[in-house]
Structures are given as C-alpha cells and as structure tokens.
Design an enzyme around this catalytic site. Structure first.
Site, PDB file in Angstrom:
ATOM      1  N   ASP A   1     -22.176  88.396 -34.019  1.00 38.33           N
ATOM      2  CA  ASP A   1     -23.291  89.020 -33.304  1.00 38.33           C
ATOM      3  C   ASP A   1     -23.458  90.454 -33.805  1.00 38.33           C
ATOM      4  OD1 ASP A   1     -21.028  90.166 -32.066  1.00 38.33           O
ATOM      5  OD2 ASP A   1     -21.119  88.642 -30.500  1.00 38.33           O
TER       6      ASP A   1
ATOM      7  N   ASP B   1     -24.039  94.260 -32.662  1.00 36.11           N
ATOM      8  CA  ASP B   1     -24.056  95.228 -31.569  1.00 36.11           C
ATOM      9  C   ASP B   1     -24.620  96.545 -32.079  1.00 36.11           C
ATOM     10  OD1 ASP B   1     -22.898  93.367 -29.911  1.00 36.11           O
ATOM     11  OD2 ASP B   1     -20.860  94.042 -30.327  1.00 36.11           O
TER      12      ASP B   1
ATOM     13  N   ASP C   1     -11.081 100.551 -30.849  1.00 35.84           N
ATOM     14  CA  ASP C   1      -9.677 100.194 -31.081  1.00 35.84           C
ATOM     15  C   ASP C   1      -9.207 100.440 -32.522  1.00 35.84           C
ATOM     16  OD1 ASP C   1     -11.297  98.070 -31.859  1.00 35.84           O
ATOM     17  OD2 ASP C   1     -10.301  96.564 -30.615  1.00 35.84           O
TER      18      ASP C   1
HETATM   19  P1  ATP Z   1     -15.756  89.847 -33.071  1.00 35.40           P
HETATM   20  O1  ATP Z   1     -16.103  89.493 -34.459  1.00 35.40           O
HETATM   21  O2  ATP Z   1     -14.616  89.070 -32.537  1.00 35.40           O
HETATM   22  O3  ATP Z   1     -16.922  89.931 -32.114  1.00 35.40           O
HETATM   23  P2  ATP Z   1     -15.725  92.697 -32.686  1.00 35.40           P
HETATM   24  O4  ATP Z   1     -15.044  93.791 -33.466  1.00 35.40           O
HETATM   25  O5  ATP Z   1     -17.217  92.725 -32.637  1.00 35.40           O
HETATM   26  O6  ATP Z   1     -15.176  91.343 -33.230  1.00 35.40           O
HETATM   27  P3  ATP Z   1     -15.811  92.759 -29.826  1.00 35.40           P
HETATM   28  O7  ATP Z   1     -14.804  92.275 -28.860  1.00 35.40           O
HETATM   29  O8  ATP Z   1     -17.133  92.077 -29.907  1.00 35.40           O
HETATM   30  O9  ATP Z   1     -15.113  92.782 -31.239  1.00 35.40           O
HETATM   31  O10 ATP Z   1     -16.032  94.303 -29.508  1.00 35.40           O
HETATM   32  C1  ATP Z   1     -17.030  95.095 -30.154  1.00 35.40           C
HETATM   33  C2  ATP Z   1     -16.473  96.478 -30.472  1.00 35.40           C
HETATM   34  O11 ATP Z   1     -16.120  97.148 -29.254  1.00 35.40           O
HETATM   35  C3  ATP Z   1     -15.193  96.463 -31.298  1.00 35.40           C
HETATM   36  O12 ATP Z   1     -15.496  96.386 -32.669  1.00 35.40           O
HETATM   37  C4  ATP Z   1     -14.553  97.765 -30.908  1.00 35.40           C
HETATM   38  O13 ATP Z   1     -15.127  98.842 -31.601  1.00 35.40           O
HETATM   39  C5  ATP Z   1     -14.922  97.904 -29.443  1.00 35.40           C
HETATM   40  N1  ATP Z   1     -13.894  97.321 -28.547  1.00 35.40           N
HETATM   41  C6  ATP Z   1     -13.871  96.080 -28.014  1.00 35.40           C
HETATM   42  N2  ATP Z   1     -12.794  95.890 -27.234  1.00 35.40           N
HETATM   43  C7  ATP Z   1     -12.095  97.033 -27.277  1.00 35.40           C
HETATM   44  C8  ATP Z   1     -10.879  97.468 -26.668  1.00 35.40           C
HETATM   45  N3  ATP Z   1     -10.164  96.655 -25.887  1.00 35.40           N
HETATM   46  N4  ATP Z   1     -10.461  98.734 -26.928  1.00 35.40           N
HETATM   47  C9  ATP Z   1     -11.203  99.554 -27.718  1.00 35.40           C
HETATM   48  N5  ATP Z   1     -12.340  99.195 -28.313  1.00 35.40           N
HETATM   49  C10 ATP Z   1     -12.805  97.971 -28.103  1.00 35.40           C
HETATM   50 MG    MG Z   2     -18.495  91.374 -31.492  1.00 30.70          MG
END
Ligand code: ATP
Ligand code: MG
Length: 443
Positions: free
Chosen positions: A67, A69, A146
């Site tokens: 997705d 963001d 993170d």
């Molecule tokens: P995915 O491909 O699994 O969606 P993602 O990196 O987009 O990976 P998400 O869980 O969708 O992960 O979260 C989006 C963003 O929000 C992350 O890339 C990170 O920057 C931030 N984020 C999410 N969860 C946390 C957390 N627990 N602590 C700090 N930052 C977080």
């Molecule tokens: Mg994501």
C-alpha cells in the site's frame, strides 16, 4: 548511487540528506495513480506531500508495495477539505483515508513525539508509549518511526528522497537498523522486536548487530503487549509469505516462546521433533500458497501452532475417560484459554479450530454412515488438510490419507460401496448403520 551518509544515532538531526531524482531508482510509473493524485492535490493545496514508510523502501528494492502511505503537514481537517472521497478515522490519532474504489490511500499528518518534552506523550513505568498525539513537522515525524529503511520520504515536489537517518544506505546494504537507541525503542514498543523479525524475513535483510543484540534479553516485554495487538501481528508474521523464515528467526531470537509458551515447551518434549517437522512443513506450505495468491486461513495456522500442546492435553484428558474427539475438543478449549493470555484468538477462529481437530480421530473410521457424514461435514476440508499434514510427519498412516483422498473423487455410488453402504434408493436407506463403538473407559 549517491547514498546519504547519516548516522542513525544522530537522533534529532533536523536537516535531511537529500537524494536527488537522478540518484535513485524510484519512478512514478511504479507508484499507484491514486497515490500520485493525492500527492499532487496536497501539493497544489500548498502543503508538503511525501510518500513514506514501506512503499518507499519497497520501491527502492524493486518490490511492489502493499500500500502507499502519505505524510503531509496538512492537518486531517485540511486533507478532508481537499478530497470529497475522504474519511477521518482514529480517535487517538486522526488519519485521513482517501478512497478510490477498493484502494485506500492513508494520509497522516506529521507527528512529533520523538522527545520527552511533549506533555501530550504518555509513557508507562516501563517506558512504553501509551499515547502520542501531537502534530509536528517532518523532522520530528521521522524520529518516531521504527527502522531507518522505513523512514524515507519521497517528495512529490521534486521527486527526491529525504533521508534523515541513513536509511537510503541501509536499504542498499539490506540492513534493518532501529532509529536511535535500540533498547529504548524496544521498551517504548516491544512489538518493534517482532517487526524486526518480520521485515528481516520478508526483505531478506540482516538485522544490524546493535539492533539485534538486545532482543533476546528484552523478549519478555512482549508479555505487556495487549494480546489483541499480538494476534494481528502474528497473522502478519505467519501469513505474509515468509512464515518459515519468520519462525526460524523468532526461535533464534527467543521470541517464539513469548508468543506461544506452551508450543515452545512441547518442542522440547517427547514429540518435539515431529512437531518441529509439522510446523516447518505447514509454514512452507502456507508460504507457497501465499506466493500463488491462494487463500490461507488463521484457523489452519492456529491448528498448526497449537497442535503440540493440544495433543498432549488431549492425551491427559483421554486417560480420564471419554472419546478421542471429546479429548481433542477439551484439549483445544484448555490450550486456547491459556493461549489467550498471550495472543488473542477470536471466537470465530477458536470454534472452527476445535471442530476441525475433534474430527481427526474420525478419519480412522472408513465404513458406514459416519464416514459418509464426515465427508459432508462443514469442517471436512480443513480437517482433511490437517490430516494430510500429520501423515507427512508420520503421525498418521499414509494409506488412510490415500483412501480419503481417493474417496472424494468417486461418484456417489462407488463411494457408498467403498464405505460399505447399500446403494442409495433415493431416500436415506442406510440400514447398515454401524453401532457406535464406544471407547472403553481407561479408569
Ligand atoms: P508493510 O510492507 O508490512 O506494510 P510498512 O513499513 O509499510 O511495511 P506498516 O506497519 O504499514 O509497515 O507501517 C507504516 C510505517 O509506519 C512504517 O514504515 C514505520 O515508519 C511506521 N511504523 C509502523 N509501526 C511502527 C512502530 N511500531 N513503531 C514505529 N514506527 C512504526
Ligand atoms: Mg504499510
């Protein structure tokens, strides 16, 4: 390549290293049209607009993002004014969801919260963040993310990437590195330990030594995470297409036992080797299904993850009397109840789980109406799949599986014959209903 060379430990640095368009490989052709629409409209509205998080990381890696963001300095209400198809969600922290048919683009306002000075940020005694809802600027937003690889911002104004933490180089080196002091960041949110494992498995990244080192010691902090959040995270861990690798890493880092303490204990019990085999086979299977875009169910995953302790518990219950099916149903109930203390198992999954496991002993009965009924049971498919798995681990006679496989493809008359039933005479003419054989009480 002109990598940004910033040290992740410089938490608080306010000027990013900017990777200009010619120095990176992110092309707008690979960004969802809807995400681009949102980015451009925000910009036309006079706001900053960045693609952020996993999508930037994945695009740099040449992986199709799940997705897209977006992060902006526009407040949610201002975002809502720009888009008719926008809904504001979340009470704790408001986000804008802009909907285009089935695709939802999430737009988040930059958030502060990386430093203790904000009194809107609430932490518990262990340092866990309970609430952080202060709007901020991009140079504040970055420090609460993170990993460095998750903290890159793609700027729609000039297609450059803003890198405050050295994430660009880390993506290039395929290293997962926590931003700031690892122990502090894990204490703030212990789920970050699981996220480290998930991303390492999914992206094939290594975990930077200083980010990896505290995990085994801090693993018990997971006990303080709400079980409902761990259930969501568990599905992402095991159903994301890299479940086997995730399992290996969870074990390696001492996290598996925190999530599934009873299963962890069974793994070093008398049936430990068989259980390990079952887990590995099932997870490899699930990964293959995900790769083929086939559906995977939490019920089956739970059956696999809890089978060890359930089987042991059922054996104990059987000694107290009752049928095999009762013992398995009872064992499932007990183990699920204990498991709930760690990871929530919603009723919509625990009910079917109990049913499919209680069916296991019935497969040994190939003749009569009960065999026919088993075939028609609403949990037959799940129970059969689980039987196949058990046979692959030597727990069940392969002939039995072969028979149940064959019988599913037979026409109804052949099948009735195979089950020792009379030819159907239109109505239910099963005169050869066998007397139910009751297991003699062991006591
Ligand atoms: P995915 O491909 O699994 O969606 P993602 O990196 O987009 O990976 P998400 O869980 O969708 O992960 O979260 C989006 C963003 O929000 C992350 O890339 C990170 O920057 C931030 N984020 C999410 N969860 C946390 C957390 N627990 N602590 C700090 N930052 C977080
Ligand atoms: Mg994501």
């Amino acid at each position: 390549m002109n990598p940004a060379q910033l040290d992740g430990s410089q938490a608080g640095a306010t000027s990013p290293s900017i990777v200009a368009r010619p120095d990176h490989n992110i092309s707008r052709a690979n960004i969802s049209r809807n995400a681009l629409k949102v980015l451009y409209r925000l910009r036309e509205g006079g706001f900053q607009a960045f693609l952020v998080g996993g999508s930037v990381r994945d695009l740099l890696l040449g992986v199709t993002p799940k997705d897209f963001d977006i992060a902006t300095d526009a407040h949610p209400e201002q975002v809502a004014e720009l888009f008719r198809n926008c809904r504001l969600i979340g009470r704790r922290f408001r986000l804008a969801h802009v909907r285009f048919g089935r695709e939802i683009i999430e737009v988040a306002t930059f958030r502060a919260g990386g430093d203790e000075a904000h009194d809107d940020r609430v932490q518990d005694d262990a340092g866990r963040i309970l609430r952080d809802n202060v709007y901020g600027s991009i140079d504040e937003d970055v420090w609460r993310r993170d990993f460095t690889s998750n903290a890159l911002y793609y700027n729609i104004a000039d297609f450059s990437i803003w890198d405050f933490t050295g994430g660009f180089q880390d993506v290039h080196d395929r290293v997962l590195r926590l931003i700031g002091d690892p122990e502090t960041r894990y204490r703030e949110d212990p789920v970050r330990m699981l996220r480290a494992i998930r991303f390492a498995a999914k992206l094939g990244f290594s975990i930077a030594p200083d980010s990896a080192a505290p995990i085994a010691r801090l693993a018990p902090l997971l006990a303080e995470v709400p079980p409902a959040r761990l259930f969501d995270e568990m599905l992402k861990l095991f159903q994301g297409g890299h479940g086997l690798r995730v399992y290996e890493l969870l074990v390696q880092y001492g996290l598996f036992g925190q999530l599934f303490p009873h299963t962890h204990a069974s793994l070093s019990g008398p049936h430990g080797d068989a259980l390990e085999k079952l887990l590995r086979l099932a997870l490899a299977n699930t990964d293959a299904r995900v790769a083929e875009d086939k559906p995977v169910t939490p019920t089956f995953l739970l059956a696999v993850l809890l089978w060890g302790p359930i089987r042991e518990r059922a054996a104990l219950l059987l000694e107290e009397g009752g049928s095999d099916a009762d013992a398995l149903a009872g064992g499932t109930t007990e183990v699920v109840l204990e498991q709930l203390e760690r990871v929530t198992i919603p009723r919509r999954f625990s009910g079917p789980l109990r049913e499919m496991l209680a069916l296991q002993p019935r497969f040994s009965q190939r003749r009569g109406v009960r065999a026919m009924r088993l075939l028609e049971h609403k949990r037959f498919r799940a129970a059969y799949d689980f039987l196949v798995l058990r046979a692959e681990c030597g727990e069940v006679d392969p002939d039995l599986v072969e028979w149940w496989t064959a019988v599913q493809d037979m026409d109804s008359e052949t099948r009735r014959k195979e089950m020792g039933l009379r030819r159907s005479s239109g109505k239910s003419g099963d005169s050869r209903r066998p007397r139910s054989r009751r297991r003699s009480r062991a006591d």
